[in-house]
Scaffold this motif. Sequence first.
Motif, PDB file in Angstrom:
ATOM      1  N   GLY A  34     -75.196 -44.132 -31.211  1.00  0.00           N
ATOM      2  CA  GLY A  34     -75.931 -42.906 -30.950  1.00  0.00           C
ATOM      3  C   GLY A  34     -76.597 -42.841 -29.593  1.00  0.00           C
ATOM      4  N   ALA A 127     -69.370 -26.454 -32.884  1.00  0.00           N
ATOM      5  CA  ALA A 127     -70.208 -27.539 -32.362  1.00  0.00           C
ATOM      6  C   ALA A 127     -70.337 -27.493 -30.843  1.00  0.00           C
ATOM      7  CB  ALA A 127     -69.643 -28.890 -32.799  1.00  0.00           C
ATOM      8  N   ARG A 158     -63.613 -36.394 -34.926  1.00  0.00           N
ATOM      9  CA  ARG A 158     -64.822 -37.125 -35.334  1.00  0.00           C
ATOM     10  C   ARG A 158     -64.887 -38.514 -34.713  1.00  0.00           C
ATOM     11  NH1 ARG A 158     -64.224 -35.186 -41.539  1.00  0.00           N
ATOM     12  NH2 ARG A 158     -64.798 -33.011 -41.174  1.00  0.00           N
ATOM     13  N   ARG A 185     -74.964 -30.044 -26.821  1.00  0.00           N
ATOM     14  CA  ARG A 185     -74.866 -29.554 -28.207  1.00  0.00           C
ATOM     15  C   ARG A 185     -74.142 -30.548 -29.092  1.00  0.00           C
ATOM     16  NH1 ARG A 185     -74.583 -23.362 -29.236  1.00  0.00           N
ATOM     17  NH2 ARG A 185     -73.974 -23.988 -31.327  1.00  0.00           N
ATOM     18  N   ALA A 188     -76.158 -33.626 -29.964  1.00  0.00           N
ATOM     19  CA  ALA A 188     -77.563 -33.352 -30.288  1.00  0.00           C
ATOM     20  C   ALA A 188     -78.056 -34.155 -31.485  1.00  0.00           C
ATOM     21  CB  ALA A 188     -77.749 -31.856 -30.550  1.00  0.00           C
ATOM     22  N   ASP A 189     -77.234 -34.298 -32.540  1.00  0.00           N
ATOM     23  CA  ASP A 189     -77.742 -34.999 -33.723  1.00  0.00           C
ATOM     24  C   ASP A 189     -77.353 -36.477 -33.737  1.00  0.00           C
ATOM     25  OD1 ASP A 189     -75.160 -34.320 -34.008  1.00  0.00           O
ATOM     26  OD2 ASP A 189     -75.443 -33.013 -35.762  1.00  0.00           O
ATOM     27  N   ARG A 190     -76.951 -36.997 -32.590  1.00  0.00           N
ATOM     28  CA  ARG A 190     -76.681 -38.436 -32.428  1.00  0.00           C
ATOM     29  C   ARG A 190     -75.667 -38.982 -33.436  1.00  0.00           C
ATOM     30  NH1 ARG A 190     -79.774 -40.869 -28.282  1.00  0.00           N
ATOM     31  NH2 ARG A 190     -81.343 -39.406 -27.574  1.00  0.00           N
ATOM     32  N   ASP A 191     -74.680 -38.175 -33.763  1.00  0.00           N
ATOM     33  CA  ASP A 191     -73.565 -38.623 -34.604  1.00  0.00           C
ATOM     34  C   ASP A 191     -72.574 -39.443 -33.798  1.00  0.00           C
ATOM     35  OD1 ASP A 191     -74.315 -37.505 -36.903  1.00  0.00           O
ATOM     36  OD2 ASP A 191     -73.156 -35.649 -36.669  1.00  0.00           O
ATOM     37  N   THR A 192     -72.649 -39.320 -32.489  1.00  0.00           N
ATOM     38  CA  THR A 192     -71.671 -39.940 -31.603  1.00  0.00           C
ATOM     39  C   THR A 192     -72.405 -40.658 -30.479  1.00  0.00           C
ATOM     40  OG1 THR A 192     -70.894 -37.674 -31.664  1.00  0.00           O
ATOM     41  CG2 THR A 192     -69.361 -39.298 -30.879  1.00  0.00           C
TER      42      THR A 192
END
Lengths: 468, 205, 253
Positions: A34, A127, A158, A185, A188-192
Amino acid sequence: MPAPATVRARGLAVRHASRRAWALTGVDLDVAPGERVLVTGASGAGKSTLFAVLAGLLDPEAAEVTGELTVDGLAPADARDRLGLLLQDPDSQLVMTRAGDDVAFGLENAGVPAAEIWPRVDAALAAVGWRYGRDRATQMLSGGEKQRLVLAGALARRPGLLLLDEPTAQLDPTGSDVVRTSVARAVADRDTTLLVVDHDAAPWLPLVDRVVEVVDGGLVAHGPTWTPASRTTGLLLPPAWIRSPDPRCGGALVAAEGAGYTHRGTTTPALAPTDLGLPAGAVTAVTGANGTGKSTLALLLAGLRGPTVGRVRAAQELAVRGERAPHRWRAGELVTRIGTVFQQPEHQFLTGRLRDELELGPLRSGSGSTAARARAEELLERLGLAPFADANPFTLSGGQQRRLSVATALATAPRVLVLDEPTFGQDAATWRELVTLLAEQRAAGCAVCVVTHDRDLVDSLADGEHPL
Amino acid sequence: MTGEVTRPTAARSTAPRRTWRTVDIVTTAVLGVAFGVVFWAWNLVFGVLAAPLDFFPPLSAVLNGVYLMPGVVAGLLVRKPGAAVFASGLAAAVSLLLGSPYGGIIIVYGLVQGLGGEIGFLLTRYRSFGWGTAVLAGVTAGLSTSILDTSLYYADLGFWAYKVPYTVFTVLSSVLLAGVVGLLLVRALARTGALSSFASGRSRV
Amino acid sequence: MTASLALGPTPDVPLSRVNPVAQLTAIVVVTLVLLTSLDVVTPAVVVAVELCLFPAAGLTHPRSVWLRTWPLLVGATSVGLVNLWLGESGALAALGLALRVVGLALPGVFLVASTDPVRLADALTVHWRFPARFAVGALAALRLVPLLVVEFESVRLARRTRGVQAGRNPVARVRLLAGIGFTLLVGAVRRASRLATAMDARGFDSGVVRTNARGSVLRARDGWFVLAAVLVCVVAVTASVLAGTWDPVFVGG
């Protein structure tokens, strides 16, 4: 949702088969899941090599790799399904003619059942903040929107790690903003986990957690307050030209007088009627948003196209047999009067050797072969291209190609220089070289016209600005 | 790759890799598309150029060589079995897409011309890609199209008066344009560094 | 010229609703029949029916019809003239051969006017087991055509900035064109390598069997379309036999 990836490097070293020196040595790097990291550095420092080895793109036959490098504990080549890439040239990354099909491409490759593909495509488009439908023709998109679409194509798979290689290098400021907004964007949610490789560090700073710099093949970690040195710091330019008291030289060397251009078969003009003079010994910057006709104006001033309304006239001292419209001059006459540098330097290369490339213009305009050779040698020395004198121009790096295309324009000693985005995608060192070179031409009494989006270039060099 | 050392192989094996990498597929396709555009343009000038040759109609066959270039060039560049057929067929399809005077049959021509070139490479077992192979592939490609032409369009015309000279001129044109110019083109491309991912861009024959 | 070079998504016309492989099958049938007929009646009947299909292919405006068909008209005229001059069978046979060229070419024009290349590739891979990697590779390369057209102009102007200009000398013109072509080819081949990298980055070489997001469905109307093509050919040959003009050749014979 998949977990973000970890990157770990220990004592990583890479050497290209054709070189004796190591491109990278002793590289240690830890990127946590992340995390967002920027890898910066000058051209030739080993940045691109680090990117290639991270992305698993190094041809094992063409490079020697030692040390440890893993993505989620796997060698990069085995972790490719965990990676999403965004590279420089948008047109070399889009595969399909419709936006939705292009995002679906990566899912089809993964064998995702057709029914699951479209919801994932829509999610990926959302996204990145896509504003058009799935059916949008990719051909009609701007560079920034194309990159946004490529990013959606990567996200649809993903990935645990997003790897970006100078994704804005070929875009104007608007397009670059589009790309950075989309990236922001997407992560933003630190999935990657995010790794950005770019020589131009400043615009990425608000988006990343930390910065590492590749210096001479090794990694240097920077603190949280680090900012890159401005490329204009300490820039010493030759003094401006001392105007000759001769009144005949006072006016513009080339001037557009109400000149406009409309493409055949279209009704909206590519360039509305424009007045602009290029005075000797001055740098004139043409600025403005895309689509205002900046490049078209450059073509008119350079004598490459004739205006469809108004006229473009050269000063009497440049006239050929009384003809003052540059587009009516023969090519051999044009090059000794107006030199032009295009956005894509490789479009201007005609021969298989740098030396021939530089001799071509003088020979075409009637110089003897001895004079042409002397001029070529001088320019090769002057621009630091002498070691490559016998190399093929197409094999040069981007920065070197740019210098060569400027050198070919200077080879015929023209009084007027027209340059379209000369500093596009150049690192700080090349940027300073180009600016210095143009300032020298100004000091020698040339009229220089730069079409540009580059604020630094306008601020440090331009004597006049013409916004379109 | 932990702790492992990969050394560049000094003597690369001479046996050709038969599997197609993505870069092989896309480059062959790009050659096909590029020559498709050339076909389209050539179709337009063909009529103009053929007119002065009308004093001896089979002579117009000297213009045929251009149509045989994609197969031979792709074979010499990509060096994979099937490259000539793929590039040649695609070139024909693209010229159809852009508007061709020959209609759907042009696809058949593209495939047959590609197969013709392919026979040349097959005869040298996809191992040598120098002048000999280039000329041979030029000959076989030229023969393929002249057989097709003389039996489809000029079936009514005399064997010695038309078919034989037509075939000879086509083969000559094919050897010159597809074989000789084709190999020169591949080598010129190699010198620009554009073929660095191909064996044809690394080795000097 | 640029109108025929537009390779973006194709507009939806009645003929678009026929599956591309059905159209291709019909083309093969018509092509085989025309290739083996050397008379004038068979191609005349086929061409007459084909002319009725222009509206279905969305070619109603005279300009769009002309843009799509003028190259084939040129070809047909030249074949007709050569056979008129050199053939021993006279004007009617020459007219038949010219009509044959038109009859062979028009189905291709319809296919191109009504079919998106992506749909064609989907249909070929789904129904005819055409290798998917090659079909997608071809689609990716097709995307480069509009780019080549734009770059052509840029490279042409770039030659002038280097003092190179052909003027009216035809030899110099050919050399200039060849030079431009080479520069474009270098760029296209480089782009192909980068494109391959980007495609592999999205798993193109993963070895997994590809799925197809769009699919391609064969419906009853596709069968009817092929049947109609066969019927037209039967009618054409029957008419020719009844008129006593039927003159079949067999390829290679």
